[in-house]
Design a protein around this motif. Sequence first.
Motif, mmCIF file in Angstrom:
data_model
loop_
_atom_site.group_PDB
_atom_site.id
_atom_site.type_symbol
_atom_site.label_atom_id
_atom_site.label_comp_id
_atom_site.label_asym_id
_atom_site.label_seq_id
_atom_site.Cartn_x
_atom_site.Cartn_y
_atom_site.Cartn_z
ATOM 1 N N UNK A 85 22.839 49.256 6.864
ATOM 2 C CA UNK A 85 22.403 48.176 7.745
ATOM 3 C C UNK A 85 23.039 46.844 7.376
ATOM 4 N N UNK A 86 23.550 46.723 6.144
ATOM 5 C CA UNK A 86 24.238 45.503 5.761
ATOM 6 C C UNK A 86 25.494 45.249 6.570
ATOM 7 N N UNK A 87 26.017 46.268 7.219
ATOM 8 C CA UNK A 87 27.191 46.104 8.076
ATOM 9 C C UNK A 87 26.834 45.973 9.538
ATOM 10 N N UNK A 88 25.566 45.773 9.835
ATOM 11 C CA UNK A 88 25.117 45.720 11.227
ATOM 12 C C UNK A 88 25.246 44.364 11.866
ATOM 13 N N UNK A 89 24.814 44.276 13.097
ATOM 14 C CA UNK A 89 24.829 43.044 13.887
ATOM 15 C C UNK A 89 26.222 42.427 13.953
ATOM 16 N N UNK A 90 27.256 43.273 13.799
ATOM 17 C CA UNK A 90 28.654 42.861 13.961
ATOM 18 C C UNK A 90 28.984 41.623 13.134
ATOM 19 N N UNK A 91 28.508 41.601 11.885
ATOM 20 C CA UNK A 91 28.768 40.462 11.018
ATOM 21 C C UNK A 91 27.734 39.375 11.148
ATOM 22 N N UNK A 92 26.908 39.457 12.153
ATOM 23 C CA UNK A 92 25.760 38.581 12.380
ATOM 24 C C UNK A 92 26.122 37.223 12.968
ATOM 25 N N UNK A 93 25.289 36.794 13.892
ATOM 26 C CA UNK A 93 25.286 35.399 14.324
ATOM 27 C C UNK A 93 24.479 34.597 13.298
ATOM 28 N N UNK A 138 15.465 33.266 3.712
ATOM 29 C CA UNK A 138 16.797 32.689 3.807
ATOM 30 C C UNK A 138 17.551 32.482 2.485
ATOM 31 N N UNK A 139 16.906 32.301 1.323
ATOM 32 C CA UNK A 139 17.693 32.073 0.104
ATOM 33 C C UNK A 139 18.691 33.206 -0.156
ATOM 34 N N UNK A 140 19.906 32.834 -0.519
ATOM 35 C CA UNK A 140 20.948 33.831 -0.775
ATOM 36 C C UNK A 140 20.944 34.338 -2.215
ATOM 37 N N UNK A 304 21.067 23.236 0.682
ATOM 38 C CA UNK A 304 21.788 23.977 -0.350
ATOM 39 C C UNK A 304 22.642 25.099 0.230
ATOM 40 N N UNK A 305 22.305 25.551 1.394
ATOM 41 C CA UNK A 305 23.042 26.621 2.069
ATOM 42 C C UNK A 305 23.318 26.215 3.513
ATOM 43 N N UNK A 306 24.488 26.578 4.004
ATOM 44 C CA UNK A 306 24.752 26.413 5.426
ATOM 45 C C UNK A 306 24.893 27.764 6.108
ATOM 46 N N UNK A 307 24.682 28.835 5.351
ATOM 47 C CA UNK A 307 24.718 30.182 5.902
ATOM 48 C C UNK A 307 23.745 31.029 5.115
ATOM 49 N N UNK A 308 22.782 31.600 5.795
ATOM 50 C CA UNK A 308 21.761 32.398 5.115
ATOM 51 C C UNK A 308 22.026 33.893 5.214
ATOM 52 N N UNK A 309 23.192 34.279 5.732
ATOM 53 C CA UNK A 309 23.592 35.685 5.835
ATOM 54 C C UNK A 309 22.530 36.525 6.551
ATOM 55 N N UNK A 310 22.398 36.225 7.820
ATOM 56 C CA UNK A 310 21.394 36.912 8.632
ATOM 57 C C UNK A 310 21.685 38.392 8.807
ATOM 58 N N UNK A 311 22.920 38.830 8.508
ATOM 59 C CA UNK A 311 23.204 40.264 8.587
ATOM 60 C C UNK A 311 22.395 41.063 7.568
ATOM 61 N N UNK A 312 21.771 40.371 6.608
ATOM 62 C CA UNK A 312 20.986 41.052 5.574
ATOM 63 C C UNK A 312 19.493 41.064 5.872
ATOM 64 N N UNK A 313 19.097 40.524 7.029
ATOM 65 C CA UNK A 313 17.680 40.575 7.391
ATOM 66 C C UNK A 313 17.213 42.016 7.521
ATOM 67 N N UNK A 314 17.969 42.825 8.256
ATOM 68 C CA UNK A 314 17.559 44.221 8.479
ATOM 69 C C UNK A 314 17.499 45.023 7.188
ATOM 70 N N UNK A 315 18.529 44.970 6.316
ATOM 71 C CA UNK A 315 18.381 45.710 5.054
ATOM 72 C C UNK A 315 17.258 45.190 4.172
ATOM 73 N N UNK A 316 16.981 43.890 4.219
ATOM 74 C CA UNK A 316 15.821 43.373 3.483
ATOM 75 C C UNK A 316 14.536 44.002 4.004
ATOM 76 N N UNK A 317 14.441 44.085 5.324
ATOM 77 C CA UNK A 317 13.244 44.655 5.937
ATOM 78 C C UNK A 317 13.066 46.124 5.548
ATOM 79 N N UNK A 318 14.157 46.882 5.554
ATOM 80 C CA UNK A 318 14.062 48.295 5.182
ATOM 81 C C UNK A 318 13.683 48.435 3.709
ATOM 82 N N UNK A 319 14.287 47.621 2.840
ATOM 83 C CA UNK A 319 13.963 47.695 1.416
ATOM 84 C C UNK A 319 12.484 47.391 1.170
ATOM 85 N N UNK A 320 11.958 46.368 1.844
ATOM 86 C CA UNK A 320 10.537 46.053 1.688
ATOM 87 C C UNK A 320 9.658 47.120 2.335
ATOM 88 N N UNK A 321 10.152 47.748 3.401
ATOM 89 C CA UNK A 321 9.400 48.846 4.029
ATOM 90 C C UNK A 321 9.293 50.030 3.082
#
Length: 479
Positions: A85-93, A138-140, A304-321
Amino acid sequence: MRATESAQGIVDEAEGIIDGVTRSDGREVAERTDAVPAGEAWSVDRVAHMLERLTSDFVLDNTYREQHLSLTASENYPSKLVRMLGGGLQGSFYEFAPPYASEPGEWSFPDSGANASLVAKLTGLGQQLFEAATFDWRPNGGSVAEQGVLLGTCARGDGFVHFAHKDGGHFALESLAGAAGINTYHLPMVDRTLLVDVDRLAVLVAEHPEIKLVILDQSFKLRWQPLAQIRAALPEGVFLAYDASHDGALIAGGALPQPTLLGADAIHGNTHKTIPGPQKAYVAFRDADHPKLKSVSDWICPQMQSNSHAELIAPMYVALSEIALYGHDYARQILANAKALAGTLHEEGVRVSGESFGFTETHQVHIITGCASDALALALGDLARAGIRTTNIEVPGSNGLHGLRLGVQAMTRRGLREAEMREVARLVARVVLRRAEPTAVRTEVAHLLQNFTLDRLAYSFDDHIGSPAAARLLGEVFR
């Protein structure tokens, strides 16, 4: 120079560097090839050759992971679904929405609805697992999370209290505090018990009314600290933060108490240690109306960040699931494995820290070996050659002695239980204490691990990876 020529030059230079890299055993990683003239189109054969060379790096790394005992306390094995899932959302918006109500502005972007939906899922699950009213995904990294807490609660001339390095305190705070004009104080400790001396802490805070933050930020962590007593000893206006980077899954799995229920204003941490997720982090507040919520959140992003790497939202969700579903058993097996490892190391004659309280109450086990250079030589030398991956530390409560910090969470995910951890302890003791030939031990390590493959991790969704639902999800991921 045209842009294409410049890019080709960078590629050729990088390949030259790669060609010169050798393995630690002296064997060449890849054969040298002739460079393509700048601007010349790559042929199909050359692209195929490039991909083959890239594949060889992955083969090298996968073989290493399969054949090594991962006993670092700061790493884990993410499941296949988390990795994919880290490769999802086409690199992410971009996605920047803070964990508080805000008006649209220049940090707002149009959205398909997917990001907002994923954030809602992740936020709700994070709040549930950590008994919190907010969850900022959001923290990286864990350093960004705790630095955001520091800058969001303290101003120039204020003070904060955390663990000294010798007691396991994290490295990311003191230099930043110094640059920001924030005074640093250290938590008073009882070396024998490795617990905070609450009475002395109360005196410290009373003598220094500029203290605005107490942060429990141990990276070398064997015990649960008396959080409720610490909260009771602090004035009402002092912010209490708990860094759960190391023991997050033990807390979410119910094996350790919930910091927010014992008085912590916020819990924060990363998601790649006992939580087997991507290299991301979070900050969760007990109170959604906390006066410091906005300042902490804004320091994290966008300051402190201008990019929170939203492509990692889904893998974070699965890991917490996975933690939500399997965390109870996973957390308790971690504690049992750590006890088995520590107890057997002690029986073998290895000097293990914390005998007075049963060696460990977390996923970590600390071995005392002597000076810093000896510990480093063990970690990067004989143990590494024996197929045992770990790191060296200054051991808390040891009067400046150094040693090794072992962690059992990764091998617990791999499926090892108490019997196997006792065998792991004997292998470690043979290298650390008896100075056995590392190559002979490495053979035994590989033999031990052959029945615990990385193909099906324990306490994960790996058994569901071939299901119709997973196939449909992955079909969309790689569309």
